[in-house]
Design a protein around this motif. Structure first.
Motif, PDB file in Angstrom:
ATOM      1  N   PHE A  11       8.827   9.719  -3.945  1.00 21.65           N
ATOM      2  CA  PHE A  11       7.404   9.453  -4.157  1.00 21.65           C
ATOM      3  C   PHE A  11       6.641  10.766  -4.061  1.00 21.65           C
ATOM      4  N   THR A  13       3.253  12.250  -3.045  1.00 25.71           N
ATOM      5  CA  THR A  13       2.043  11.886  -2.305  1.00 25.71           C
ATOM      6  C   THR A  13       1.168  13.130  -2.177  1.00 25.71           C
ATOM      7  N   ALA A  20      12.370   8.614  -0.413  1.00 15.96           N
ATOM      8  CA  ALA A  20      12.482   7.328   0.294  1.00 15.96           C
ATOM      9  C   ALA A  20      13.917   6.821   0.262  1.00 15.96           C
ATOM     10  N   SER A  40      11.944   1.207  10.704  1.00 12.82           N
ATOM     11  CA  SER A  40      10.821   1.293   9.789  1.00 12.82           C
ATOM     12  C   SER A  40      10.783   2.679   9.134  1.00 12.82           C
ATOM     13  N   GLY A  41      10.577   2.714   7.836  1.00  7.49           N
ATOM     14  CA  GLY A  41      10.507   3.989   7.125  1.00  7.49           C
ATOM     15  C   GLY A  41      11.842   4.495   6.615  1.00  7.49           C
ATOM     16  N   ALA A  42      12.927   3.752   6.866  1.00  3.84           N
ATOM     17  CA  ALA A  42      14.266   4.210   6.470  1.00  3.84           C
ATOM     18  C   ALA A  42      14.480   4.163   4.957  1.00  3.84           C
ATOM     19  N   GLY A  43      13.657   3.358   4.269  1.00  3.13           N
ATOM     20  CA  GLY A  43      13.808   3.257   2.810  1.00  3.13           C
ATOM     21  C   GLY A  43      14.342   1.915   2.341  1.00  3.13           C
ATOM     22  N   LYS A  44      14.415   0.942   3.254  1.00  5.87           N
ATOM     23  CA  LYS A  44      15.003  -0.359   2.926  1.00  5.87           C
ATOM     24  C   LYS A  44      14.213  -1.083   1.841  1.00  5.87           C
ATOM     25  N   SER A  45      12.881  -1.174   2.036  1.00  9.45           N
ATOM     26  CA  SER A  45      12.070  -1.920   1.054  1.00  9.45           C
ATOM     27  C   SER A  45      12.116  -1.245  -0.303  1.00  9.45           C
ATOM     28  N   THR A  46      12.069   0.073  -0.306  1.00  9.16           N
ATOM     29  CA  THR A  46      12.122   0.795  -1.583  1.00  9.16           C
ATOM     30  C   THR A  46      13.434   0.483  -2.293  1.00  9.16           C
TER      31      THR A  46
HETATM   32  N1  LIG Z   1       4.492   3.695  -2.849  1.00  3.92           N
HETATM   33  C1  LIG Z   1       4.790   4.678  -2.009  1.00  3.92           C
HETATM   34  N2  LIG Z   1       4.176   5.891  -2.083  1.00  3.92           N
HETATM   35  C2  LIG Z   1       4.486   6.875  -1.238  1.00  3.92           C
HETATM   36  N3  LIG Z   1       5.397   6.788  -0.257  1.00  3.92           N
HETATM   37  C3  LIG Z   1       6.035   5.604  -0.104  1.00  3.92           C
HETATM   38  C4  LIG Z   1       5.767   4.497  -0.962  1.00  3.92           C
HETATM   39  N4  LIG Z   1       6.548   3.457  -0.586  1.00  3.92           N
HETATM   40  C5  LIG Z   1       7.280   3.907   0.469  1.00  3.92           C
HETATM   41  N5  LIG Z   1       6.966   5.186   0.757  1.00  3.92           N
HETATM   42  C6  LIG Z   1       7.579   6.020   1.803  1.00  3.92           C
HETATM   43  O1  LIG Z   1       8.985   5.941   1.673  1.00  3.92           O
HETATM   44  C7  LIG Z   1       9.622   5.861   2.929  1.00  3.92           C
HETATM   45  C8  LIG Z   1      10.453   4.579   3.010  1.00  3.92           C
HETATM   46  O2  LIG Z   1       9.594   3.462   3.031  1.00  3.92           O
HETATM   47  P1  LIG Z   1      10.131   1.964   2.965  1.00  3.92           P
HETATM   48  O3  LIG Z   1      11.062   1.819   1.834  1.00  3.92           O
HETATM   49  O4  LIG Z   1       8.951   1.062   2.983  1.00  3.92           O
HETATM   50  O5  LIG Z   1      10.942   1.862   4.330  1.00  3.92           O
HETATM   51  P2  LIG Z   1      11.356   0.572   5.208  1.00  3.92           P
HETATM   52  O6  LIG Z   1      11.241  -0.633   4.348  1.00  3.92           O
HETATM   53  O7  LIG Z   1      12.751   0.868   5.660  1.00  3.92           O
HETATM   54  O8  LIG Z   1      10.403   0.543   6.367  1.00  3.92           O
HETATM   55  C9  LIG Z   1       8.517   5.937   3.957  1.00  3.92           C
HETATM   56  O9  LIG Z   1       8.393   7.263   4.365  1.00  3.92           O
HETATM   57  C10 LIG Z   1       7.295   5.488   3.200  1.00  3.92           C
HETATM   58  O10 LIG Z   1       6.134   6.047   3.734  1.00  3.92           O
END
Ligand SMILES: Nc1ncnc2c1ncn2[C@@H]1O[C@H](COP(=O)(O)OP(=O)(O)O)[C@@H](O)[C@H]1O
Ligand SMILES: [Mg+2]
Length: 342
Positions: A11, A13, A20, A40-46
């Motif tokens: 990403f 920013t 991510a 949290s922040g590991a990249g799971k949702s991404t």
């Molecule tokens: N749309 C986005 N724009 C910028 N940074 C993002 C975005 N989505 C996620 N991130 C960053 O990517 C990293 C992984 O986020 P995320 O996948 O949400 O982790 P998790 O689900 O494990 O908590 C984090 O540092 C988050 O801030």
């Protein structure tokens, strides 16, 4: 069913680039419940969002059910998405629509006839156990019921894959268990492949076949759930696993037990897959002149057998206790005898 190859997501920013997801390779089999755990922040949702095209990888390829999700767009992507259901931590329901209308929504979008929608929604309501709540609005439902609506809606178009992003993280432990039971039921009944992400190890233990551990965008460890529990390699994995066992037999508990049973032996049995606890205890009681008290246990049924600990107290003649312990030793369970002297 799912092939993820060399997938990276960066990403951009205001404060610079954030990686991510960092070079992930994984293959998820048809009918498998695959868990991804990480803080949290590991990249799971991404990662999970790249599986249904909600995020596009910066590089690498993502294939789901034979389609290259990472490359398709427009109507082709919408069609591919019908094969992939998703549920969320905060349910993402339509608040002005009833349960029935929420579940019906993806069918409307797919152009399914009114009559067929009716039939399908009824079937789904039964599947998730929401009979009698069809006309309720989300605000009138408990958290568990809301997630049941989310699951029914996700299954409306008969997907091949169900993605779960922290789907039980907003629920209390009992409700979490019932939703996890439902997911296992659906997995077995429909042969659905499930990818589940969570920060809670007990969720992984309860329903997953395999688990991957994510840290700073990387998958640092992966294996069958029991192997990873038995033999965690990375320090982050060890932390996740130990959090779980610490919860279950704190020092206090052990001390308390020993005070309560001054004679005989207090034994801690550890089950890691394979043996089931019930027949072992039944045989112990049946075949030896012993009184056996089950003091406390925290055993859960994983997809590969029993997992957890059970404290029992054996009392009787010294020789008989010895024989009982010998029997237990033959049962391929972890055994700690007389934990007082540890
Ligand atoms: N749309 C986005 N724009 C910028 N940074 C993002 C975005 N989505 C996620 N991130 C960053 O990517 C990293 C992984 O986020 P995320 O996948 O949400 O982790 P998790 O689900 O494990 O908590 C984090 O540092 C988050 O801030
Ligand atoms: Mg997340």
């Amino acid at each position: 069913m799912i092939t993820i190859q060399k997938v990276k997501k960066v990403f951009s920013t205001k404060s610079g680039k954030v990686t991510a997801v960092d070079n992930i390779n994984v293959e998820i089999n048809k009918g498998e419940i695959f868990g991804v755990i990480g803080y949290s922040g590991a990249g799971k949702s991404t990662l999970i969002r790249m599986l249904n095209g909600l995020e596009v990888p910066t590089s690498g390829s993502v294939q789901v059910a034979g389609k290259e999700v990472s490359k398709i767009k427009g109507s082709e992507l919408r069609k591919a998405r019908q094969e992939i259901g998703m549920i969320f931590q905060h349910f993402n329901l339509l608040w002005s629509r009833t349960v029935r209308e929420n579940i019906s929504f993806p069918l409307e979008i797919a152009g399914v006839s009114r009559q067929e929608r009716q039939r399908k929604v009824d079937e789904l309501i039964k599947l998730v156990g929401l009979e009698g709540r069809e006309e309720a609005y989300p605000s009138q439902l408990s958290g568990g019921q809301k997630q049941r609506v989310g699951i029914a809606r996700a299954l409306a178009n008969d997907p091949k894959v169900l993605l779960c992003d922290e789907a039980t993280s907003a629920l209390d432990p009992k409700t979490t268990d019932s939703i996890l039971d439902l997911l296992v039921d659906i997995n077995k009944r429909l042969g659905l492949t499930i990818v589940l992400i969570t920060h809670e190890m007990h969720v992984i233990r309860k329903i997953c076949h395999r688990v991957a551990v994510m840290e700073s965008g990387k998958m640092v460890e992966m294996g069958s759930v029991l192997d990873v529990f038995k033999n965690p390699q990375q320090s982050i994995t060890k932390t996740f696993v130990s959090q779980l066992s610490e919860q279950e037999d704190t020092l206090e508990t052990v001390q308390h037990l020993l005070n309560r049973y001054p004679s005989g032996q207090v034994i801690k049995l550890t089950f890691i897959g394979g043996s089931a606890e019930q027949p072992i205890i039944t045989n112990l009681i049946r075949n030896y002149e012993l009184s056996v008290n089950i003091i406390q246990g925290n055993i859960s049924q994983t997809q590969n057998g029993s997992y957890g600990t059970l404290f029992i107290h054996l009392d009787g003649a010294e020789g008989e206790i010895k024989k009982g312990i010998q029997y237990l030793q033959q049962q391929k369970v972890g055994l700690e005898v007389n934990i007082a002297n540890d």
